[in-house]
Design a protein around this motif. Structure first.
Motif, PDB file in Angstrom:
ATOM      1  N   MET A 197       0.864  -1.204   0.086  1.00 20.04           N
ATOM      2  CA  MET A 197       0.129  -0.052  -0.104  1.00 20.04           C
ATOM      3  C   MET A 197       0.769   1.375   0.044  1.00 20.04           C
ATOM      4  N   ALA A 198       0.593   2.210  -0.880  1.00 21.32           N
ATOM      5  CA  ALA A 198       1.416   3.331  -1.145  1.00 21.32           C
ATOM      6  C   ALA A 198       1.080   4.280   0.003  1.00 21.32           C
ATOM      7  N   PRO A 199       2.073   5.008   0.537  1.00 21.02           N
ATOM      8  CA  PRO A 199       1.990   6.185   1.893  1.00 21.02           C
ATOM      9  C   PRO A 199       1.046   7.078   1.395  1.00 21.02           C
ATOM     10  N   SER A 200       0.150   7.601   2.334  1.00 23.24           N
ATOM     11  CA  SER A 200      -0.771   8.712   2.178  1.00 23.24           C
ATOM     12  C   SER A 200      -0.124  10.104   2.155  1.00 23.24           C
ATOM     13  N   LYS A 201       0.961  10.333   2.646  1.00 22.37           N
ATOM     14  CA  LYS A 201       1.872  11.101   2.734  1.00 22.37           C
ATOM     15  C   LYS A 201       2.909  11.385   1.768  1.00 22.37           C
ATOM     16  N   PRO A 202       3.444  12.434   1.426  1.00 17.99           N
ATOM     17  CA  PRO A 202       4.595  12.690   0.305  1.00 17.99           C
ATOM     18  C   PRO A 202       5.787  11.863   0.949  1.00 17.99           C
ATOM     19  N   ILE A 203       6.658  11.345   0.311  1.00 20.65           N
ATOM     20  CA  ILE A 203       7.880  10.595   0.857  1.00 20.65           C
ATOM     21  C   ILE A 203       8.981  11.582   0.659  1.00 20.65           C
ATOM     22  N   ILE A 204       9.870  11.445   1.740  1.00 20.57           N
ATOM     23  CA  ILE A 204      10.992  12.195   1.856  1.00 20.57           C
ATOM     24  C   ILE A 204      12.032  10.997   2.196  1.00 20.57           C
ATOM     25  N   THR A 205      12.914  11.084   1.122  1.00 21.67           N
ATOM     26  CA  THR A 205      13.982   9.977   1.607  1.00 21.67           C
ATOM     27  C   THR A 205      15.221  10.678   2.108  1.00 21.67           C
ATOM     28  N   VAL A 206      15.878  10.430   3.087  1.00 17.09           N
ATOM     29  CA  VAL A 206      16.800  10.736   3.898  1.00 17.09           C
ATOM     30  C   VAL A 206      18.165   9.856   3.713  1.00 17.09           C
ATOM     31  N   VAL A 207      19.136  10.161   3.071  1.00 16.61           N
ATOM     32  CA  VAL A 207      20.474   9.648   2.812  1.00 16.61           C
ATOM     33  C   VAL A 207      21.269   9.897   4.071  1.00 16.61           C
ATOM     34  N   THR A 208      21.741   8.365   4.273  1.00 16.16           N
ATOM     35  CA  THR A 208      22.510   8.238   5.627  1.00 16.16           C
ATOM     36  C   THR A 208      21.638   8.727   6.799  1.00 16.16           C
ATOM     37  N   GLY A 209      20.460   8.312   6.953  1.00 15.81           N
ATOM     38  CA  GLY A 209      19.485   8.696   7.857  1.00 15.81           C
ATOM     39  C   GLY A 209      19.540   8.179   9.264  1.00 15.81           C
ATOM     40  N   THR A 210      20.564   7.566   9.529  1.00 16.10           N
ATOM     41  CA  THR A 210      21.058   7.130  10.665  1.00 16.10           C
ATOM     42  C   THR A 210      22.142   7.752  11.506  1.00 16.10           C
ATOM     43  N   GLY A 211      22.925   8.551  10.692  1.00 13.25           N
ATOM     44  CA  GLY A 211      23.897   9.340  11.128  1.00 13.25           C
ATOM     45  C   GLY A 211      23.381  10.372  11.969  1.00 13.25           C
ATOM     46  N   ALA A 212      24.427  11.217  12.481  1.00 13.65           N
ATOM     47  CA  ALA A 212      23.829  12.240  13.392  1.00 13.65           C
ATOM     48  C   ALA A 212      22.996  13.399  12.744  1.00 13.65           C
ATOM     49  N   GLN A 213      23.562  13.756  11.417  1.00 12.86           N
ATOM     50  CA  GLN A 213      22.635  14.899  10.957  1.00 12.86           C
ATOM     51  C   GLN A 213      21.388  14.153  10.440  1.00 12.86           C
ATOM     52  N   GLY A 214      21.562  13.201   9.816  1.00  9.90           N
ATOM     53  CA  GLY A 214      20.302  12.376   9.102  1.00  9.90           C
ATOM     54  C   GLY A 214      19.558  11.956  10.115  1.00  9.90           C
ATOM     55  N   ARG A 215      19.727  11.307  11.038  1.00  8.85           N
ATOM     56  CA  ARG A 215      18.739  11.201  12.212  1.00  8.85           C
ATOM     57  C   ARG A 215      18.090  12.086  12.782  1.00  8.85           C
ATOM     58  N   ALA A 216      18.581  13.224  13.203  1.00 11.08           N
ATOM     59  CA  ALA A 216      17.869  14.568  13.397  1.00 11.08           C
ATOM     60  C   ALA A 216      16.954  15.023  12.456  1.00 11.08           C
ATOM     61  N   ILE A 217      17.245  14.997  11.138  1.00 12.42           N
ATOM     62  CA  ILE A 217      16.397  15.396  10.030  1.00 12.42           C
ATOM     63  C   ILE A 217      15.361  14.528   9.797  1.00 12.42           C
ATOM     64  N   SER A 218      15.788  13.126   9.937  1.00 15.23           N
ATOM     65  CA  SER A 218      14.522  12.035   9.837  1.00 15.23           C
ATOM     66  C   SER A 218      13.451  12.271  11.060  1.00 15.23           C
ATOM     67  N   ARG A 219      14.152  12.592  11.967  1.00 16.43           N
ATOM     68  CA  ARG A 219      13.120  12.768  13.222  1.00 16.43           C
ATOM     69  C   ARG A 219      12.073  13.842  13.129  1.00 16.43           C
ATOM     70  N   ALA A 220      12.775  15.147  12.419  1.00 23.48           N
ATOM     71  CA  ALA A 220      12.232  16.393  12.634  1.00 23.48           C
ATOM     72  C   ALA A 220      10.987  16.092  11.696  1.00 23.48           C
ATOM     73  N   PHE A 221      11.314  15.760  10.179  1.00 23.63           N
ATOM     74  CA  PHE A 221      10.175  15.534   9.218  1.00 23.63           C
ATOM     75  C   PHE A 221       9.080  14.671   9.680  1.00 23.63           C
ATOM     76  N   HIS A 222       9.533  13.274  10.263  1.00 24.38           N
ATOM     77  CA  HIS A 222       8.526  12.530  10.792  1.00 24.38           C
ATOM     78  C   HIS A 222       7.421  13.110  11.797  1.00 24.38           C
TER      79      HIS A 222
END
Length: 136
Positions: free
Chosen positions: A1-26
């Protein structure tokens, strides 16, 4: 099933910067966050998944992996990793990583490409004392 919200992909999303960005968007509640990670079984990746984010395993220096993780994404938050970073075995410089990610995003019809390359510059970085404004 496709997500109902627009998708943002975070490259290196588990690094310090990526993790913070991922959480902020989520946490905004406006995005379906897809995290590109080399290790989806790692502690940080598992925490992000438990928070409701999608994990995709892949290498950010592999065009095939980038095309796969960018598929269907409206936006990409791109992070490049400097060659001296000790936790990565890199085959490309930051410029080449950025070009590869931008080309893959374009090929995937990504509408917004956000780019960041600022490394950790905290107080212990190369004995230089840090850059507090940017490290915060």
């Amino acid at each position: 099933m496709a997500p109902s919200k627009p998708i943002i992909t975070v490259v290196t999303g588990t690094g310090a910067q990526g993790r913070a960005i991922s959480r902020a968007f989520h946490r905004s509640g406006k995005w379906h966050v897809r995290v590109l990670t080399r290790n989806p079984t790692g502690q940080v990746a598992q925490a992000l998944e438990m928070e409701g984010m999608e994990l995709v395993q892949g290498n950010f220096e592999d065009k095939g992996a980038l095309l796969r993780v960018f598929e269907g994404a409206f936006a990409v938050y791109s992070v490049t990793i400097p060659p001296w970073h000790q936790q990565y075995d890199l085959s490309m410089g930051e410029y080449e990583q950025g070009v590869l990610q931008a080309d893959a995003a374009k090929a995937s019809n990504v509408q917004i490409f956000l780019f960041s390359t600022l490394p950790y510059v905290g107080p212990h970085f190369m004995g230089l004392g840090g850059v507090e404004l940017y490290d915060g």
